[in-house]
Design an enzyme around this catalytic site. Sequence first.
Site, PDB file in Angstrom:
ATOM      1  N   ASN A 263      80.920  88.085  47.113  1.00  0.00           N
ATOM      2  CA  ASN A 263      79.802  89.015  46.768  1.00  0.00           C
ATOM      3  C   ASN A 263      78.803  88.791  48.238  1.00  0.00           C
ATOM      4  O   ASN A 263      78.144  87.710  48.349  1.00  0.00           O
ATOM      5  CB  ASN A 263      79.027  89.036  45.716  1.00  0.00           C
ATOM      6  CG  ASN A 263      77.582  89.819  45.571  1.00  0.00           C
ATOM      7  OD1 ASN A 263      77.281  90.585  46.640  1.00  0.00           O
ATOM      8  ND2 ASN A 263      77.083  89.683  44.274  1.00  0.00           N
TER       9      ASN A 263
ATOM     10  N   ARG B 111      60.656  96.636  42.539  1.00  0.00           N
ATOM     11  CA  ARG B 111      60.939  98.018  42.647  1.00  0.00           C
ATOM     12  C   ARG B 111      60.469  98.990  41.661  1.00  0.00           C
ATOM     13  O   ARG B 111      60.240  98.576  40.472  1.00  0.00           O
ATOM     14  CB  ARG B 111      62.253  98.449  42.967  1.00  0.00           C
ATOM     15  CG  ARG B 111      63.167  97.824  43.898  1.00  0.00           C
ATOM     16  CD  ARG B 111      64.593  98.257  43.805  1.00  0.00           C
ATOM     17  NE  ARG B 111      65.438  97.179  44.439  1.00  0.00           N
ATOM     18  CZ  ARG B 111      66.852  96.853  43.636  1.00  0.00           C
ATOM     19  NH1 ARG B 111      67.035  97.525  42.729  1.00  0.00           N
ATOM     20  NH2 ARG B 111      67.282  95.852  44.296  1.00  0.00           N
TER      21      ARG B 111
ATOM     22  N   ARG C 112      82.904  92.746  46.091  1.00  0.00           N
ATOM     23  CA  ARG C 112      81.759  93.466  45.601  1.00  0.00           C
ATOM     24  C   ARG C 112      81.360  94.439  46.685  1.00  0.00           C
ATOM     25  O   ARG C 112      81.094  93.843  47.741  1.00  0.00           O
ATOM     26  CB  ARG C 112      80.755  92.857  45.184  1.00  0.00           C
ATOM     27  CG  ARG C 112      79.683  93.779  44.571  1.00  0.00           C
ATOM     28  CD  ARG C 112      78.197  92.865  44.186  1.00  0.00           C
ATOM     29  NE  ARG C 112      77.426  93.990  43.591  1.00  0.00           N
ATOM     30  CZ  ARG C 112      76.344  93.725  43.951  1.00  0.00           C
ATOM     31  NH1 ARG C 112      75.449  92.763  44.489  1.00  0.00           N
ATOM     32  NH2 ARG C 112      75.366  94.729  43.320  1.00  0.00           N
TER      33      ARG C 112
ATOM     34  N   HIS D  54      75.072  98.838  39.748  1.00  0.00           N
ATOM     35  CA  HIS D  54      75.467  97.881  38.734  1.00  0.00           C
ATOM     36  C   HIS D  54      76.630  98.160  37.800  1.00  0.00           C
ATOM     37  O   HIS D  54      76.861  97.823  36.689  1.00  0.00           O
ATOM     38  CB  HIS D  54      74.316  97.711  37.673  1.00  0.00           C
ATOM     39  CG  HIS D  54      72.858  97.003  38.335  1.00  0.00           C
ATOM     40  ND1 HIS D  54      71.675  97.361  37.980  1.00  0.00           N
ATOM     41  CD2 HIS D  54      72.965  96.010  39.245  1.00  0.00           C
ATOM     42  CE1 HIS D  54      70.949  96.694  38.618  1.00  0.00           C
ATOM     43  NE2 HIS D  54      71.641  95.701  39.533  1.00  0.00           N
TER      44      HIS D  54
ATOM     45  N   GLU E 242      80.037  89.822  36.428  1.00  0.00           N
ATOM     46  CA  GLU E 242      80.565  90.736  37.146  1.00  0.00           C
ATOM     47  C   GLU E 242      81.727  90.177  38.000  1.00  0.00           C
ATOM     48  O   GLU E 242      82.680  91.000  38.296  1.00  0.00           O
ATOM     49  CB  GLU E 242      79.378  91.280  38.216  1.00  0.00           C
ATOM     50  CG  GLU E 242      78.425  92.196  37.556  1.00  0.00           C
ATOM     51  CD  GLU E 242      76.877  92.318  38.098  1.00  0.00           C
ATOM     52  OE1 GLU E 242      76.260  91.102  37.933  1.00  0.00           O
ATOM     53  OE2 GLU E 242      76.815  93.172  38.831  1.00  0.00           O
TER      54      GLU E 242
END
Length: 421
Positions: A16, A256, A106, A195, A399
């Site tokens: 990743n 965010r 990823r 995601h 993940e």
Amino acid sequence: MNARAATAATRVLVLNSGSSSLKYQLLDMREGARNSPRLAVGLVERIGEETSRLVHTPLTGDGSEVKRERTGPIADHASALKAVAEELAQDGLGLDSPELAAIGHRVVHGGLRFTAPTVITDEVLAEVERLVPVAPLHNPANITGIRTAQALRPDLPQVAVFDTAFHTTMPESAARYAIDVETADAHRIRRYGFHGTSHAYVSRKTAALLGKAPSEVNVIVLHLGNGASASAVAGGRCVDTSMGLTPLEGLVMGTRSGDIDPAVTFHLKRVAGMSVDDIDELLNKKSGLVGLCGDNDMREIARRIGEGDERARLAFDIYVHRLKKYIGAYYAVLGRVDAVAFTAGVGENSAPVRAAAVAGLEELGLTLDPELNTVRSDEARLVSAAHARVAVAVVPTDEEWEIAQQAFALVTPTTPPGPAF
Ligand code: ADP
């Protein structure tokens, strides 16, 4: 039997790559090989700085893990991966091993083209590059990671697993913004969602927890980490998700804003005199929980609320209000809901967020068991009351396992899937 099967290649390295970081895990996807498929995990951070750091943990499976750490400048991703390879070699897990079946990457943005994990070719890489304008923060780092790994093991299949892939099943009614179609299409402006690897994993795991096949259940997945997103999954297929063209849309996040009237941005430019870059930074880095109360860690916010801090309280309330609106919206989108699943840092650990998010939704069939909700565990579990019509689940996301599993299945199609849930 193919060549890889002959050499029993069952390991997958998952990478990743961020702009200045490289997270990795080495997994063994052999069924029943060990309690956990993870052989080693680690992270290189501050790549390109004087103070780079590599933290590597080999996992022996007997709980006797000893973390190793290196500090000092690591100039670029190639040097970072070389350092990782050295650490793995020290544990007898070298990346030159014939046991390595694939490297799984990823990749954040796969646009509309990549609806499934994909073996990386020059053509695939060119397409990932074409998507840089819609994922300027993420895809360049992912591409660097891929090139670096290709240089290290050019003979090995490199597999891209896209964050957007799970959401490509969204109907046009959910994926399109209500703006001029020609403009939208010319610039590939639409809702992609992110995601996806987590939403896929958690929705399937939730079905397993209910003793059902994914095709039999409708699930609302709430991935609440530093970034946060919700998705509505009908019979295993995503039909709506809260992030859009970029990961800025939707829920209130650590830094965010999530949903906001787009006219706020015109106002900030015209009236407050901010530049587009300033506004980008404000909404992506200085908003959400941190903008509301100065902290983006839910543990700290809970602690401050306990001391009677009003700003922390308001930040929590705004966060939960948005979450609740999405639960309601996705309930309506799905029509029938079998489970609401909480995952990622906040979703897995914050009992107060879970309790507040479903409070007052008893008429929708959502009732928590207050005791189960406060039990701490690393296992996937139900926290709803026994009589509740809709299950509430806490499902630790994974993940890396999902990426390894998808990559492994792709490169060894005749091999039965690895460790099951
Ligand atoms: P990401 O992968 O998006 O960086 P994570 O899924 O690791 O994020 O989630 C990180 C967030 O999880 C932290 O910022 C914090 O708000 C929250 N978190 C982690 N542990 C706890 C805890 N024990 N209680 C409440 N919140 C927690």
